[in-house]
Design a protein around this motif. Structure first.
Motif, short mmCIF file in Angstrom:
data_model
loop_
_atom_site.label_atom_id
_atom_site.label_comp_id
_atom_site.label_asym_id
_atom_site.label_seq_id
_atom_site.Cartn_x
_atom_site.Cartn_y
_atom_site.Cartn_z
N MET A 178 0.85 -1.18 0.00
CA MET A 178 0.00 0.00 0.00
C MET A 178 0.88 1.24 0.00
N VAL A 179 0.60 2.20 -0.81
CA VAL A 179 1.38 3.42 -0.89
C VAL A 179 0.94 4.38 0.20
N CYS A 180 1.90 4.95 0.88
CA CYS A 180 1.59 5.87 1.96
C CYS A 180 1.16 7.22 1.40
N GLU A 181 0.13 7.80 2.00
CA GLU A 181 -0.45 9.04 1.49
C GLU A 181 0.58 10.16 1.42
N HIS A 182 1.43 10.29 2.44
CA HIS A 182 2.38 11.39 2.49
C HIS A 182 3.75 11.01 1.95
N SER A 183 3.92 9.76 1.48
CA SER A 183 5.22 9.29 1.04
C SER A 183 5.06 8.48 -0.24
N PRO A 184 4.87 9.14 -1.38
CA PRO A 184 4.54 8.44 -2.61
C PRO A 184 5.61 7.48 -3.09
N ASP A 185 6.84 7.64 -2.60
CA ASP A 185 7.89 6.73 -3.01
C ASP A 185 8.11 5.61 -2.02
N GLY A 186 7.21 5.45 -1.04
CA GLY A 186 7.39 4.43 -0.03
C GLY A 186 6.16 3.58 0.15
N ARG A 187 6.30 2.53 0.98
CA ARG A 187 5.21 1.63 1.30
C ARG A 187 4.87 1.75 2.77
N ARG A 188 3.57 1.94 3.06
CA ARG A 188 3.14 2.09 4.44
C ARG A 188 3.43 0.81 5.20
N ALA B 1 12.90 2.07 9.22
CA ALA B 1 11.82 2.67 8.44
C ALA B 1 11.87 4.18 8.66
N ARG B 2 10.93 4.89 8.04
CA ARG B 2 10.92 6.36 8.10
C ARG B 2 9.55 6.83 8.58
N TYR B 3 9.55 7.87 9.37
CA TYR B 3 8.30 8.44 9.85
C TYR B 3 7.79 9.51 8.89
N ASP C 120 3.26 9.75 15.89
CA ASP C 120 1.88 9.33 15.66
C ASP C 120 1.45 9.45 14.19
N GLN C 121 2.36 9.80 13.29
CA GLN C 121 2.00 10.01 11.88
C GLN C 121 2.21 8.78 11.01
N GLY C 122 2.65 7.69 11.60
CA GLY C 122 2.82 6.47 10.82
C GLY C 122 4.19 6.39 10.18
N ILE C 123 4.56 5.18 9.77
CA ILE C 123 5.87 4.95 9.17
C ILE C 123 5.72 4.31 7.80
N TYR C 124 6.78 4.39 7.01
CA TYR C 124 6.81 3.78 5.68
C TYR C 124 8.22 3.32 5.39
N SER C 125 8.35 2.47 4.40
CA SER C 125 9.65 1.94 3.99
C SER C 125 9.83 2.12 2.50
N ARG C 126 11.05 2.40 2.08
CA ARG C 126 11.37 2.49 0.66
C ARG C 126 11.81 1.16 0.07
N GLY C 127 11.64 0.08 0.81
CA GLY C 127 11.94 -1.24 0.28
C GLY C 127 13.01 -1.95 1.08
N GLU C 128 13.34 -3.16 0.65
CA GLU C 128 14.29 -3.99 1.39
C GLU C 128 15.72 -3.48 1.25
N VAL C 129 16.52 -3.81 2.24
CA VAL C 129 17.97 -3.68 2.16
C VAL C 129 18.50 -5.01 1.68
N ARG C 130 19.34 -4.98 0.65
CA ARG C 130 19.97 -6.21 0.15
C ARG C 130 21.47 -5.98 0.03
N VAL C 131 22.23 -6.86 0.66
CA VAL C 131 23.69 -6.78 0.61
C VAL C 131 24.19 -8.01 -0.13
N GLY C 132 24.89 -7.77 -1.24
CA GLY C 132 25.33 -8.86 -2.12
C GLY C 132 26.40 -9.74 -1.50
#
Length: 255
Positions: free
Chosen positions: A1-11, A178-180, A191-203
């Motif tokens: 789900m896309v976060c309302e205030h963070s269009p490049d992240g996932r709620r 994650a990011r607030y 209290d504004q919720g958090i979102y993530s820009r995706g997984e961390v992957r280390v090769g």
């Protein structure tokens, strides 16, 4: 789900810790859910409590042996030659799978999480050094074969963390999180919720220097080297050396 205030992240649906600890059901049920998850029974809770009360800080080889016998059955899966150090804090071990020859050093927190996607998978021949915090809070946390995680590192999986095989991480590193949201001025940030820009992957075969931070959504390529104290905010190509805050590539390992 896309976060309302963070269009490049996932709620991220984050449970309120205070409510988990103090609201809903009787205190024993809340405690069992927090330490073992909702699908475990009171017999397993008793086994966990015996291990924590009498064996968690028992020294010497006898302590290692008895902790393995008592605690290993609580994991979703546990390979041979498992070593569990003194003073280790376990949460929801039923969400954690361990391979062969895994060593968890003293004073570490190992948390399988309670979210729908929470899961921790640790491969063979992995070392998690003293005082680490390893949490599959709301996403997958996968540690590949042969990884070595230095002392006092924090790995906290919101959108996912994947360490491929033979990753070396020096002490005091931070991965994930994650990011607030912080657009509203009338509401506390917490209290504004958090979102993530995706997984961390280390090769595979990468080396993360002491005190480095790798933020969510970043991919570190195979065989890369991250300098001590670096802040990694964007992808790092394979076999590159990156340093600084924010980290930038200064050269390739092989021209």
């Amino acid at each position: 789900m896309v976060c309302e205030h963070s269009p490049d992240g996932r709620r991220i649906d984050k449970n309120n810790l205070s409510k988990e600890l103090h609201c809903g059901g009787d205190p024993l049920s809340r405690y069992k859910h927090k330490v073992l998850g909702g699908d475990k029974g009171y017999l397993q809770l008793l086994q966990f409590e015996v291990g924590q009360l009498f064996l968690a800080n028992l020294g010497g080889g006898l302590g290692y042996l008895l902790r393995r016998l008592c605690i290993a059955p609580l994991f979703s899966g546990c390979g041979k030659n498992f070593i569990l150090g003194r003073g280790v804090t376990l949460r929801t071990p039923g969400n954690i799978t361990l391979g062969d020859n895994v060593a968890i050093d003293d004073g570490t927190l190992l948390d399988g999480g309670t979210g729908e996607l929470s899961r921790m998978e640790i491969g063979d021949n992995v070392i998690v050094s003293k005082g680490c915090v390893v949490q599959a809070k709301t996403g997958l946390l996968a540690i590949g074969d042969g990884c070595d995680i230095g002392a006092h590192c924090i790995l906290t999986s919101a959108g996912g963390i994947v360490l491929e095989d033979n990753v070396l991480i020096a002490g005091n590193c931070y991965l994930g999180g994650a990011r607030y949201n912080m657009d509203r001025l009338d509401t506390p940030v917490m209290d504004q919720g958090i979102y993530s820009r995706g997984e961390v992957r280390v090769g595979r075969g990468s080396w993360i220097g002491a005190g480095a931070t790798i933020l969510d959504g970043v991919k570190v390529g195979e065989g890369a080297v991250i300098g001590a104290g670096a802040l990694v905010t964007r992808d790092i190509p394979a076999f590159s050396i990156a340093t600084g805050t924010p980290a930038r590539v200064i050269r390739k390992r092989v021209e």
